[in-house]
Every structure is written in structure tokens, then in C-alpha cells.
Design an enzyme around this catalytic site. Structure first.
Site, PDB file in Angstrom:
ATOM      1  N   ASP A 361       0.815  -1.220   0.000  1.00  0.00           N
ATOM      2  CA  ASP A 361       0.000   0.000   0.000  1.00  0.00           C
ATOM      3  C   ASP A 361       0.854   1.277   0.000  1.00  0.00           C
ATOM      4  O   ASP A 361       1.893   1.332   0.648  1.00  0.00           O
ATOM      5  CB  ASP A 361      -0.853  -0.046   1.289  1.00  0.00           C
ATOM      6  CG  ASP A 361      -2.023   0.894   1.243  1.00  0.00           C
ATOM      7  OD1 ASP A 361      -2.106   1.695   0.310  1.00  0.00           O
ATOM      8  OD2 ASP A 361      -2.867   0.799   2.157  1.00  0.00           O
ATOM      9  N   TRP A 405       0.579  -4.093  -4.906  1.00  0.00           N
ATOM     10  CA  TRP A 405      -0.630  -4.137  -4.077  1.00  0.00           C
ATOM     11  C   TRP A 405      -1.736  -3.273  -4.688  1.00  0.00           C
ATOM     12  O   TRP A 405      -1.491  -2.181  -5.175  1.00  0.00           O
ATOM     13  CB  TRP A 405      -0.265  -3.586  -2.700  1.00  0.00           C
ATOM     14  CG  TRP A 405      -1.353  -3.510  -1.667  1.00  0.00           C
ATOM     15  CD1 TRP A 405      -1.593  -4.419  -0.676  1.00  0.00           C
ATOM     16  CD2 TRP A 405      -2.305  -2.448  -1.460  1.00  0.00           C
ATOM     17  NE1 TRP A 405      -2.636  -3.986   0.123  1.00  0.00           N
ATOM     18  CE2 TRP A 405      -3.100  -2.783  -0.337  1.00  0.00           C
ATOM     19  CE3 TRP A 405      -2.565  -1.250  -2.118  1.00  0.00           C
ATOM     20  CZ2 TRP A 405      -4.121  -1.969   0.143  1.00  0.00           C
ATOM     21  CZ3 TRP A 405      -3.601  -0.436  -1.655  1.00  0.00           C
ATOM     22  CH2 TRP A 405      -4.365  -0.807  -0.527  1.00  0.00           C
ATOM     23  N   TRP A 471      -4.250  -8.491  -3.775  1.00  0.00           N
ATOM     24  CA  TRP A 471      -5.572  -7.844  -3.883  1.00  0.00           C
ATOM     25  C   TRP A 471      -6.162  -7.755  -2.478  1.00  0.00           C
ATOM     26  O   TRP A 471      -6.585  -8.764  -1.917  1.00  0.00           O
ATOM     27  CB  TRP A 471      -6.458  -8.682  -4.804  1.00  0.00           C
ATOM     28  CG  TRP A 471      -7.839  -8.157  -5.050  1.00  0.00           C
ATOM     29  CD1 TRP A 471      -8.737  -7.724  -4.120  1.00  0.00           C
ATOM     30  CD2 TRP A 471      -8.491  -8.023  -6.315  1.00  0.00           C
ATOM     31  NE1 TRP A 471      -9.898  -7.333  -4.732  1.00  0.00           N
ATOM     32  CE2 TRP A 471      -9.777  -7.507  -6.086  1.00  0.00           C
ATOM     33  CE3 TRP A 471      -8.117  -8.302  -7.642  1.00  0.00           C
ATOM     34  CZ2 TRP A 471     -10.694  -7.273  -7.108  1.00  0.00           C
ATOM     35  CZ3 TRP A 471      -9.031  -8.073  -8.655  1.00  0.00           C
ATOM     36  CH2 TRP A 471     -10.302  -7.553  -8.385  1.00  0.00           C
ATOM     37  N   ASP A 472      -6.179  -6.544  -1.959  1.00  0.00           N
ATOM     38  CA  ASP A 472      -6.603  -6.354  -0.571  1.00  0.00           C
ATOM     39  C   ASP A 472      -8.055  -5.875  -0.513  1.00  0.00           C
ATOM     40  O   ASP A 472      -8.615  -5.411  -1.520  1.00  0.00           O
ATOM     41  CB  ASP A 472      -5.677  -5.300   0.062  1.00  0.00           C
ATOM     42  CG  ASP A 472      -5.525  -5.463   1.565  1.00  0.00           C
ATOM     43  OD1 ASP A 472      -6.347  -6.175   2.164  1.00  0.00           O
ATOM     44  OD2 ASP A 472      -4.595  -4.855   2.138  1.00  0.00           O
ATOM     45  N   ASN A 474     -10.085  -3.963   2.738  1.00  0.00           N
ATOM     46  CA  ASN A 474      -9.922  -3.677   4.163  1.00  0.00           C
ATOM     47  C   ASN A 474     -11.162  -3.209   4.896  1.00  0.00           C
ATOM     48  O   ASN A 474     -11.062  -2.468   5.875  1.00  0.00           O
ATOM     49  CB  ASN A 474      -8.793  -2.664   4.339  1.00  0.00           C
ATOM     50  CG  ASN A 474      -7.443  -3.326   4.134  1.00  0.00           C
ATOM     51  OD1 ASN A 474      -7.111  -4.282   4.834  1.00  0.00           O
ATOM     52  ND2 ASN A 474      -6.685  -2.863   3.178  1.00  0.00           N
ATOM     53  N   CYS A 520      -6.423 -10.981   0.014  1.00  0.00           N
ATOM     54  CA  CYS A 520      -6.121 -10.438   1.337  1.00  0.00           C
ATOM     55  C   CYS A 520      -7.323  -9.616   1.756  1.00  0.00           C
ATOM     56  O   CYS A 520      -8.001  -9.021   0.917  1.00  0.00           O
ATOM     57  CB  CYS A 520      -4.881  -9.547   1.252  1.00  0.00           C
ATOM     58  SG  CYS A 520      -4.460  -8.730   2.802  1.00  0.00           S
ATOM     59  N   SER A 521      -7.619  -9.586   3.036  1.00  0.00           N
ATOM     60  CA  SER A 521      -8.704  -8.737   3.506  1.00  0.00           C
ATOM     61  C   SER A 521      -8.418  -8.432   4.968  1.00  0.00           C
ATOM     62  O   SER A 521      -8.776  -9.224   5.843  1.00  0.00           O
ATOM     63  CB  SER A 521     -10.034  -9.477   3.334  1.00  0.00           C
ATOM     64  OG  SER A 521     -11.095  -8.700   3.814  1.00  0.00           O
ATOM     65  N   ASP A 542      -2.957 -10.751   9.444  1.00  0.00           N
ATOM     66  CA  ASP A 542      -1.971  -9.709   9.752  1.00  0.00           C
ATOM     67  C   ASP A 542      -1.256 -10.032  11.062  1.00  0.00           C
ATOM     68  O   ASP A 542      -0.276  -9.380  11.408  1.00  0.00           O
ATOM     69  CB  ASP A 542      -2.664  -8.346   9.889  1.00  0.00           C
ATOM     70  CG  ASP A 542      -2.809  -7.667   8.537  1.00  0.00           C
ATOM     71  OD1 ASP A 542      -2.290  -8.191   7.537  1.00  0.00           O
ATOM     72  OD2 ASP A 542      -3.459  -6.604   8.479  1.00  0.00           O
TER      73      ASP A 542
HETATM   74  C1  DGJ Z   1      -4.108  -5.029   5.237  1.00  0.00           C
HETATM   75  C2  DGJ Z   1      -3.230  -6.181   4.850  1.00  0.00           C
HETATM   76  O1  DGJ Z   1      -3.587  -7.329   5.556  1.00  0.00           O
HETATM   77  C3  DGJ Z   1      -1.771  -5.790   5.072  1.00  0.00           C
HETATM   78  O2  DGJ Z   1      -0.956  -6.877   4.769  1.00  0.00           O
HETATM   79  C4  DGJ Z   1      -1.435  -4.596   4.234  1.00  0.00           C
HETATM   80  O3  DGJ Z   1      -1.473  -4.932   2.872  1.00  0.00           O
HETATM   81  C5  DGJ Z   1      -2.384  -3.454   4.543  1.00  0.00           C
HETATM   82  N1  DGJ Z   1      -3.747  -3.867   4.463  1.00  0.00           N
HETATM   83  C6  DGJ Z   1      -2.146  -2.302   3.619  1.00  0.00           C
HETATM   84  O4  DGJ Z   1      -3.049  -1.288   3.799  1.00  0.00           O
END
Ligand code: DGJ
Length: 723
Positions: A361, A405, A471-472, A474, A520-521, A542
Site C-alpha cells: 500500500d 498491491w 488484492w486487498d 480492508n 487479502c482482507s 496480519d
Molecule cells: C491489510 C493487509 O492485511 C496488510 O498486509 C497490508 O497490505 C495493509 N492492508 C495495507 O493497507
């Protein structure tokens, strides 16, 4: 033949590896669930459930010959208001308000090739039975897929409106079956971001027990997975059923103990505040559920999921392929990096065997922290102090590939994209749009949004030499409203968002087949089989502290194979937990998945850097075994033993690897002996770490002492090599 219909008894037999799944057309044409479990003969009977007799039962057919008691008979798909008082799988509402929809058998078909589920991820192959039922103007099609290699059945359902008026689908689960009156216990994986996949269980007594997510995301709070075993079932002994929904959005799995003592299980796409308007001629397809069975405990059940996900779910091109060994900059720099810092992270580990640098990121838009930039997928050359190409060329010059990312589903309020298209963000009229991690979610129900995002991301990928994409995602969805949908379709929003997500995956992931995508999330908040249909691996959490990871990876392995778990070696003391762990202990855990490094390599000692090549050599030597082997969980970090122990055995039984962690130092603790499983009884196995060679039967019966040095989190790896 693994799908068989007995014309005389009107029973369908589905046979997958060691299981039988049977259902029959009963006297009044309903599809009764008969059996799901260990392989039987093709000689079962319908009508067994009525033998007990019940008082005050509802008899919907007066004729004694056709007497039928819906309070007792388990259905293949249950509907309400017809005397079945339990959790329905399908709830339809016809134009006149009628919500009773008793299903009656119509026809069946057996297909050698499985049809794809339109717009939804699903197992890719397997012989498939299609059973068509009817309820008034609705045609209900049930799909059952079998497997020769795994004891699983995959199920889904399609509802078609054959009438002239709209039908509302108010709930559409993917499966239902009932277990006999025995002592059942549900086990599941639940937690939160940073504490994903903690193993929990509860006895299934009277009442309804539901595992669900209403977050628009499969979520870390409750994974779309449930195991059901006998109270005495252990990791390696006893009956265990598994249910997993191939879906990345809100979901539900329900277990209900009926007054007869049966446990009805049903579930799929969440029915919470769900209603789908089905116009004449339209069809609604549910996600697919995978049902597994084993009489070799929960590890046996996991082996069925691992086998079928590797052979029929995860993109074929990646299953057997060696994965990149990455160095990711996130934990080292977060948003605050300079070109010089990134280059020094790369240079420090050049030549060690780490082969891909992943820029996380912060490289795009005005992205200095969480508050801005999402949606502006343009390289911030000022912050980067150069172009992306400069960094990629530098990475290549050090002999490494490059990864990048993205968080494609999101939009920051402070972004050019939001300023240009404020209506592209999910929001409810007259309410403040809900931010989470200071960001909004794009409305993926809109095709123009998907087209735009796919175009800008594909452009970056096309114009740069990118080999890997993370590919995140969040945040969860929260708002159940789309500005693009009419009022009478608002309850479709959550599901349409996920259909939009799968379309976006298709436009980006499938358009770039040579790139490896990692899901990823916020860590493992979307660790599900829907994502695995597109991405071979997912960032597991994480939380990278080794003992915490032991729990997370242990729980995740209940349903998902190691090849799907992305696991990185990070710094010690751990950033959050502050635990001090040895590098070899962190490596042992990170080698139980697709490995990588995520720490400030410039702060590693010379000795630690020098250790990397041998770590990677050891990882590579075991990669195929770990990715494609059979799992046996031997000690649970959630149990009383104070140990974590997982063994993987190669399919030909020539190699096995056992990873053991002592969770905490305990003075004068009781004997800890680990009993390996799955070895060939008569083969001699050498375990070099113990300087011992014994037959498989001796190792399995005599066991081994892990002989741990004193101290918390001590970890050992034992390799069994056939002589
Ligand atoms: C959440 C991910 O789990 C992390 O590894 C990282 O990529 C952050 N987001 C970046 O904002």
C-alpha cells in the site's frame, strides 16, 4: 458409475470415494433425504422416518395409503408453511402473497460434465445429477456433483420463474440434509482480524444453532464452514461431516435439532434481509456448498476438502506450480517509504533465494495514510521519487520479480475518483456514508464501476512488468443500499455486490493468467473458497507472531489446504505481540504455506541474512509435500497439551514432515509424546533430526518425544524419509 438411480425404489445414490449420499422420491412425490455418510449398499429404503409414528402430526394427504408426516420427514430442500416447522432452505413468495411452496419431483438428468454456475465460483468438474422439482410456477433445480478422489458432494440450487408474475425469492440456501438422532457437536473456525480461524465447538442440543456473517464479506468473525462430529470424534478418529460454502459474502449455516432428535443442516447465501425479485423467465442461482464426510476424524474431513480444492477449485495453472518467495515492504515501512528505502530492502536480500519484491500500500494517488487515495490507481511519482518502472528495473537488476498491491473494491472520500463520481460509493440516501478504515466501498453492482476499475488496473499491469498482485479489501460492506438499484431490488444489494466482485475478479484476474494473485482482507477476513476459485493463495492473517500464527494456521487448515495460506516470516520481537521467537521457529510456521518475508531486511543481522538461503532450500525441498500432502493434526494449540503439531504425508507415503511448537514453557510438564499418522506400516523411515530409523508401524505406535529445549515457542521440524 458414481451416480445411480434405482427405478424400483426411486432412490438416487451419489457415491464419492468413501461416501454414499442417498435421497428418494416418496409416495407423494417429494424428495426425501435418506442418508449421508459412510458407503452403504445400493439397497436403502424410503419411509424409515415414519416408522416411529408421532401424535399430532400434520397429514397433508388424507388418504391413508399416501399418509405423509412433514414434521418428521427430512427434505432435500425444505420449504415453510407445508407442515415442516424447521429452518427452511427455500422461501418463495408468489404474486398473491402465497408463501407455501411444497416441492414435487418432476424429472432428473445425469451429466458426465459439470455445468458451470453462471457468475459464481464452484468446483470445476465432476459427474453431476440434476433433479428438477416444481412448486406452482417455480421450477427448482437441484445440482449434485460427486468426486472420485474425495469424499465430498457439491450442491447448489437454481430457481426459475415459469409463470407470468414475479416471484420473490426470500431465502435460497444451497443444501439441506439431516443426521440421525445421535450426539452431535458442531466445530467451526471463528475470530476476528488478527485472530482468524480459532477453533470452537458447541454441542448440538435442541434449538437452532446458526453460524453466519451479515457483513457482506465471508469474514474473519465466522468462516463459512461448519464441521459436525460425534461428541467423541477426535482429530483422527470418528465420524466428521464438513460443510463449506463457496461464497465470499454474507452466509449462514444452520443446525437444528428437531423434536425427533434429528439434526437438520442447511445453509448458503445469507437469508438475512434478503429478497430477490424473479421476473417471468428469470433464474436465480445459489452459491455452491461442499459437503464432506470422513470416518477418520476432523483431519480426515480436512483431507477431503484439501483434495477437492486442489483438484477442482484452485486455478489449475497454479496448483502444482512453485510459488514466488516474496519480500513485502508493508511491515517494514507501512505508508512511509522512500525509493532509497525500498531499494535497500531489495538489495539486502538479493541473491538469498527470495525471488519477488512486493510493493504494498501507498504507491498511488495521494496515499500518505489510510485517509486518502483509494480509487486513484496512478503512480505517485513524487512520493516514489521516480517511476514504477525505475523500481521494477532495479528489482529486476537484483534478480527478482516484481509484485504490486491494489485494493480495487474501495474508494476514499479524499480521492479524485470520489470527487468525479460520488455516487459510485455505496451509501444510503439521507444518511452519512459509513466509513471503515476511513474508506468507502465502491458499488460493484454497477457495471460502469467494474469496467472503469478493471481498465485502470489492467493498464498498470499491462504497462509494467508485474508478476504478482496482492488484492486487498480492508472493510466489510455495512450498507445494504445501492443508488443504482430500484427500491424493490434493494434487498438484492449484498448479493449483487458479490456477483459484481466475481465479475471484477474475472475481468482482472482471468485477464492476466500469467500473474499470480494473492487475496487479502485485513489479513484473513475473506479466506474462503470463492476467492480460491480465482486466487491460489490468500494472506492468512496480519497477526504474524509465530505462536498466534500456529493457532490461526491450525484452524484455517480445517477447511483450506496449506497451498492456499500465505505465511510470512516477520520480525522478532513481534510488532504487536512483543513475543521473542527464534528465526527458525518463525520459518517453520511460515513454511506451512506459501512462504515469504515481511520485515525490514536492513535491520536483520548478518547471521540472519546468511540463514535465509538454507531456509529457502529447506522450504523448496518440502514445498510439494506441504502443498499436496495429506494433513494429520496431532496436537492442538487450542487444547490442553500445550503443543501444536501438524504432520503432512506425501500421497505416495515416501516422505512426511512433522512441525511441532511448544506453546509455553512449563516446568515439570507431563510426558508429551506425539503419535505420527498416515505412514506406511512396513516402510522404514529415517528421521535424521532424531538420528532414528524405525518402521512406519513403530513410529505410529511408539510415537516420538519432541525433546524441546526450554523456553516458550520452541519449534522443531522432523522429516520422515522412506529408506
Ligand atoms: C491489510 C493487509 O492485511 C496488510 O498486509 C497490508 O497490505 C495493509 N492492508 C495495507 O493497507
Amino acid at each position: 458409475m458414481s451416480i445411480y438411480f434405482d427405478e424400483k425404489s426411486k432412490i438416487f445414490y451419489l457415491e464419492s470415494k468413501n461416501l454414499t449420499y442417498a435421497m428418494g422420491i416418496n409416495r407423494i412425490g417429494q424428495l426425501e433425504h435418506i442418508y449421508f455418510g459412510k458407503r452403504t449398499g445400493r439397497d436403502l429404503c424410503t419411509g424409515i422416518y415414519t416408522q416411529g409414528g408421532r401424535s399430532h402430526a400434520i397429514y397433508i394427504i388424507g388418504d391413508d395409503e399416501k399418509r405423509y408426516d412433514p414434521t418428521v420427514i427430512p427434505q432435500e430442500i425444505s420449504t415453510p408453511y407445508g407442515g415442516d416447522y424447521y429452518e427452511p432452505s427455500l422461501m418463495l413468495e408468489f404474486a398473491n402473497g402465497n408463501r407455501r411452496s411444497d416441492l414435487v419431483f418432476d424429472s432428473y438428468e445425469i451429466l458426465k460434465e459439470k455445468p458451470a454456475l453462471e457468475g459464481l465460483p464452484a468446483l470445476r468438474h465432476g459427474e453431476t445429477l440434476i433433479v428438477t422439482l416444481k412448486a406452482k410456477t417455480a421450477k427448482v433445480v437441484l445440482y449434485y456433483t460427486v468426486s472420485e478422489t474425495a469424499s465430498i458432494i457439491a450442491r447448489s440450487m437454481k430457481v426459475i420463474n415459469e409463470g407470468n408474475d414475479d416471484i420473490r425469492v426470500n431465502r435460497a440456501y444451497s443444501f439441506a440434509f439431516s443426521l440421525p438422532n445421535r450426539d452431535w457437536k458442531a466445530t467451526f473456525i471463528a475470530g476476528g482480524a488478527g485472530a482468524e480461524a480459532h477453533v470452537k465447538s458447541t454441542i448440538l442440543d435442541r434449538g437452532v444453532f446458526t453460524l453466519d456473517s451479515k457483513r457482506g464479506n465471508s469474514s474473519a468473525s465466522v468462516n463459512p464452514f461448519m464441521a459436525v462430529g460425534r461428541e467423541a470424534t477426535t482429530e483422527n478418529e470418528g465420524e466428521a461431516y464438513g460443510i463449506n460454502i463457496i461464497y465470499s459474502g454474507s452466509h449462514a449455516i444452520t443446525a437444528e435439532r428437531t423434536p425427533m432428535g434429528l439434526v437438520r443442516l442447511t445453509g448458503g447465501l445469507s437469508g438475512f434481509d434478503f429478497s430477490w425479485k424473479l421476473e417471468p423467465g428469470e433464474a436465480f442461482q445459489t452459491p455452491e456448498a461442499v459437503l464432506a464426510y470422513s470416518d477418520e476424524g476432523y483431519s480426515g474431513m480436512s483431507r477431503q476438502f484439501h483434495d477437492i480444492y486442489r483438484s477442482a477449485l484452485i486455478p489449475e495453472r497454479f496448483v502444482k506450480k512453485s510459488r514466488p518467495i516474496v519480500i513485502n515492504n508493508w511491515e517494514a515501512t507501512r505508508f512511509k517509504f522512500t525509493m532509497e528505502k525500498l531499494r535497500s530492502i531489495v538489495s539486502t536480500v538479493a541473491g538469498t533465494g527470495i525471488d519477488t519484491f512486493v510493493l504494498d500500500d501507498g504507491w498511488f494517488g495521494k496515499r500518505e495514510d489510510e485517509t486518502s487515495g483509494l480509487g486513484d490507481w496512478f503512480v505517485n511519482e513524487q512520493k516514489m521519487e521516480g517511476t514504477l518502472k525505475d523500481l521494477i528495473d532495479f528489482t529486476h537488476s537484483k534478480g527478482m520479480r516484481f509484485g504490486l498491491w491494489f485494493e480495487p473494491e474501495m474508494i476514499s472520500r479524499d480521492s479524485d475518483l470520489f470527487r468525479a463520481h460520488p455516487d459510485w460509493a455505496m451509501q444510503t440516501p439521507d444518511e452519512d456514508a459509513l466509513e471503515a478504515r476511513r474508506q468507502l466501498m465502491l458499488d460493484l453492482t454497477r457495471v460502469e464501476v467494474r469496467e472503469y476499475i478493471a481498465d485502470v488496473i489492467n493498464k498498470i499491469i499491462r504497462e509494467n512488468e508485474i508478476d504478482y498482485v496482492k488484492w486487498d479489501c480492508n472493510r466489510d460492506l455495512a450498507e445494504g443500499y445501492s443508488l443504482a438499484l430500484p427500491a424493490d431490488r434493494q434487498k438484492e444489494t449484498f448479493h449483487r455486490q458479490i456477483l459484481g466482485l466475481y465479475d471484477l475478479f474475472d475481468r482482472i484476474v482471468n485477464a492476466n493468467p500469467d500473474i499470480i494473485f494473492e487475496g487479502c482482507s485485513s489479513g484473513g477476513s475473506r479466506f474462503d473458497a470463492g476467492v480460491l476459485y480465482y486466487f491460489p493463495q490468500i494472506w492468512t492473517s496480519d497477526q504474524t507472531d509465530a505462536p498466534a500464527r500456529a493457532k490461526i494456521q491450525y484452524g484455517t487448515s480445517f477447511c483450506y489446504p496449506f497451498s492456499a495460506m500465505s505465511c510470512h516470516i516477520t520480525e522478532s520481537p513481534n510488532r504487536r505481540a512483543k513475543h521473542v521467537t527464534k528465526l527458525y521457529a518463525r520459518a517453520a510456521l511460515a513454511h506451512m504455506g506459501a512462504t515469504g518475508y515481511e520485515l525490514d531486511t536492513t535491520k536483520m543481522t548478518e547471521e540472519e541474512i546468511a540463514e535465509i538461503p538454507s531456509q529457502i532450500a529447506a522450504y523448496k525441498a518440502d514445498e510439494d509435500l506441504v502443498f499436496n500432502g495429506d494433513i494429520y493434526r496431532l496436537a492442538s494449540p487450542f487444547g490442553d497439551s500445550n503443543y501444536f503439531a501438524i504432520q503432512v504425508v506425501s500421497p505416495d507415503k515416501k516422505k512426511a514432515k512433522l512441525t511441532v511448537m511448544k506453546m509455553n514453557e512449563a516446568f515439570n510438564e507431563p510426558e508429551m509424546r506425539i503419535f505420527p499418522k498416515g505412514l506406511d506400516e512396513d516402510t522404514l523411515y529415517e528421521v535424521a533430526e532424531l538420528e532414528m530409523t524405525m518402521s512406519g508401524k513403530s513410529w505410529m505406535n511408539f510415537g516420538l518425544y519432541p525433546a524441546m529445549p526450554s523456553g516458550d515457542f520452541e519449534t522443531k521440524v522432523y522429516r520422515f524419509i522412506a529408506k
